[in-house]
Design a protein around this motif. Structure first.
Motif, PDB file in Angstrom:
ATOM      1  N   UNK A 191       0.813  -1.011  -0.035  1.00 59.36           N
ATOM      2  CA  UNK A 191      -0.207  -0.171  -0.102  1.00 59.36           C
ATOM      3  C   UNK A 191       0.871   1.350   0.045  1.00 59.36           C
ATOM      4  N   UNK A 192       0.429   2.381  -0.754  1.00 60.56           N
ATOM      5  CA  UNK A 192       1.125   3.448  -0.633  1.00 60.56           C
ATOM      6  C   UNK A 192       1.355   3.965   0.706  1.00 60.56           C
ATOM      7  N   UNK A 193       2.478   4.832   1.041  1.00 63.57           N
ATOM      8  CA  UNK A 193       2.645   5.222   2.424  1.00 63.57           C
ATOM      9  C   UNK A 193       3.165   6.737   2.424  1.00 63.57           C
ATOM     10  N   UNK A 194       2.641   7.613   3.274  1.00 64.29           N
ATOM     11  CA  UNK A 194       3.152   8.933   3.137  1.00 64.29           C
ATOM     12  C   UNK A 194       2.605   9.344   4.367  1.00 64.29           C
ATOM     13  N   UNK A 195       3.432  10.475   5.104  1.00 67.23           N
ATOM     14  CA  UNK A 195       3.236  11.049   6.107  1.00 67.23           C
ATOM     15  C   UNK A 195       2.568  12.373   5.713  1.00 67.23           C
ATOM     16  N   UNK A 196       1.933  12.965   7.032  1.00 66.53           N
ATOM     17  CA  UNK A 196       1.226  14.275   6.518  1.00 66.53           C
ATOM     18  C   UNK A 196       2.123  15.338   6.218  1.00 66.53           C
ATOM     19  N   UNK A 197       3.361  15.427   6.684  1.00 71.25           N
ATOM     20  CA  UNK A 197       4.362  16.428   6.296  1.00 71.25           C
ATOM     21  C   UNK A 197       4.547  16.026   5.034  1.00 71.25           C
ATOM     22  N   UNK A 198       4.903  15.067   4.436  1.00 76.90           N
ATOM     23  CA  UNK A 198       5.324  14.579   3.111  1.00 76.90           C
ATOM     24  C   UNK A 198       4.138  15.067   2.094  1.00 76.90           C
ATOM     25  N   UNK A 199       3.177  14.610   2.553  1.00 73.64           N
ATOM     26  CA  UNK A 199       1.875  15.172   1.725  1.00 73.64           C
ATOM     27  C   UNK A 199       1.733  16.733   1.648  1.00 73.64           C
ATOM     28  N   UNK A 200       2.004  17.479   2.558  1.00 75.96           N
ATOM     29  CA  UNK A 200       2.009  18.757   2.703  1.00 75.96           C
ATOM     30  C   UNK A 200       3.127  19.339   1.571  1.00 75.96           C
ATOM     31  N   UNK A 201       4.211  18.906   1.828  1.00 80.57           N
ATOM     32  CA  UNK A 201       5.161  19.130   0.902  1.00 80.57           C
ATOM     33  C   UNK A 201       4.906  19.036  -0.386  1.00 80.57           C
ATOM     34  N   UNK A 202       4.371  17.689  -0.672  1.00 79.86           N
ATOM     35  CA  UNK A 202       4.042  17.718  -2.215  1.00 79.86           C
ATOM     36  C   UNK A 202       2.821  18.572  -2.699  1.00 79.86           C
ATOM     37  N   UNK A 203       1.892  18.748  -1.768  1.00 83.02           N
ATOM     38  CA  UNK A 203       0.692  19.737  -2.127  1.00 83.02           C
ATOM     39  C   UNK A 203       1.413  21.350  -2.335  1.00 83.02           C
TER      40      UNK A 203
END
Length: 446
Positions: A191-203
């Motif tokens: 399954x894909x995995x990502x932290x909230x911080x990584x998601x914010x950086x991407x966004x």
């Protein structure tokens, strides 16, 4: 008399008690100003600067579910911007894509063999309706296969400065729900995995590099392939004004992406703009579909209601350590420098207490004795002014933090002194040194 003393004593006790009570009450209010979220991880970020206003378990890696599609959106927009694809391209559909799009247990628009679909149509199906078959079709169109696209996803994540992530497919589904159609080279139960911080950086990167994505993300409903498939796509983002759940409408929300799998729970990456300030919010593993929006509203409320922009450096401001730089070979012996621009921060309550400017000089501008050499021109940048102390100075990325600085510039011209003045100074300096040396010699005798 004793009753009077007793009465005074009680009055004093009462006053002290009230003071303590008010102090504790105010202290509680200050401590309770940050939102109490029912989410396993969350983050709130200023979309312009990357300043982090709130974070909780932000670096814990969790399944992002369909928030994975934010990376797919990024790569599709990048491919279009680079000329690899065009929005008008007619996308060839693989057997895998057709089969995936017919799975009605997943979010999908049905794709049919022999029908033509443009990249734009498939992108809208992905961004508005989180259509999984359409997402895979785009991944294959951009990279040739979903496996190759997944490689791009992981490479791009590293390039963007994300740290806690692992991409195994383009959609955010767990591989197990893809009925054997998961990308080659990935585990069947991954399954894909990502932290909230990584998601914010991407966004943060997506919104700053491809802001037009919000034109699509903000569409509340649209018919897919009108006069053909004729499927009404209703946006899963129920915070959009005019959405299905009107009580969840939130002023300023215009994106971005929901997510749900059994392992991930309910997650949402939101963004909203009011009065020129835009925030990015991420909540992960909330209790329900409704809760992910309710918790997001708490985060956004905190940003819009508790924070205000405060000017912490004023253009033209002079600092003690930069008020009189020594100058050689000039008509003046010193020159002052000041902030070349103003700098503002989002601060809770606009409170600037504890924040102090720090001056840094470009050593290349100075000689070995730490002097500037004339001639000098007003406005020349000789260093930078940054901030130290206080709170609210955490940033998503190092480069975002370093960008929060203003140039230190010279306030006036300093002309080069004429040859006569320079010669006089040189002679004066020569005899001055002789006198000092002689004086020191005489003192040494005694």
């Amino acid at each position: 008399m004793q009753d009077l003393k007793k009465s005074n004593y009680l009055s004093i006790v009462t006053a002290v008690s009230l003071s303590i009570g008010l102090f504790l009450h105010n202290e509680t209010e200050v401590e309770a100003s940050a939102p109490d979220l029912a989410a396993e991880a969350a983050i709130l970020v200023d979309a312009e600067t990357g300043q982090v206003l709130y974070s909780e378990n932000e670096d814990v890696i969790l399944p992002p579910a369909s928030m994975t599609k934010i990376m797919t959106e990024y790569l599709v927009n990048e491919a279009e911007a680079n000329g690899e694809i065009s929005w008008d391209d007619e996308v060839q559909l693989s057997e895998k894509t057709l089969q995936m799009s017919q799975d009605y247990d997943l979010s999908n628009v049905p794709l049919r063999e022999g029908e033509t679909y443009t990249a734009q149509e498939l992108y809208e199906a992905m961004a508005i309706y989180s259509a999984n078959g359409a997402t895979i079709a785009l991944a294959e169109h951009v990279a040739g296969s979903e496996s190759e696209f997944v490689d791009r996803m992981n490479k791009k994540a590293e390039e963007l400065g994300m740290e806690e992530y692992e991409f195994v497919n383009s959609t955010g589904l767990n591989n197990a729900s893809m009925n054997g159609l998961h990308p080659e080279g990935t585990e069947a139960d991954a399954e894909n995995m990502m932290s909230a911080e990584a998601t914010a950086i991407l966004t943060f990167h997506l919104l700053n590099e491809y802001p037009d994505v919000l034109d699509t993300a903000s569409i509340t409903e649209k018919t897919f392939k009108e006069n053909s498939a004729n499927v009404l796509m209703e946006n899963w983002n129920w915070m959009l004004p005019g959405s299905l759940e009107e009580h969840l409408d939130y002023e300023g929300v215009d994106g971005l992406k929901t997510g749900y799998t059994e392992l991930a729970g309910n997650a949402f990456t939101g963004t909203a703009e009011r009065n020129g300030t835009r925030y990015i919010s991420v909540v992960m593993r909330t209790g329900s579909r409704m809760a992910r929006f309710e918790e997001t509203a708490k985060l956004l409320d905190y940003g819009f209601e508790d924070f205000s922009e405060a000017e912490v450096i004023n253009e033209g401001e002079v600092f003690d350590e930069a008020s009189a730089f020594p100058v050689i070979k000039g008509k003046e012996d010193t020159v002052s420098a000041s902030a070349g621009e103003s700098l503002s921060l989002l601060l809770e309550g606009g409170e600037t207490e504890g924040i102090t400017p720090s001056v840094s000089i470009n050593e290349d501008m100075l000689n070995d004795e730490g002097e500037l050499e004339a001639p000098l021109e007003a406005g020349t940048e000789i260093g930078t002014v940054t901030l130290e102390g206080g709170s609210g100075q955490e940033y998503l990325l190092d480069e975002a933090a370093s960008a929060q600085a203003v140039p230190l510039v010279l306030e006036e011209d300093v002309e080069k002194a004429g040859w006569f003045a320079l010669t006089t100074r040189s002679i004066g300096g020569f005899f001055g040194n002789m006198w000092e040396n002689a004086s020191n010699f005489v003192k040494g005798l005694f």
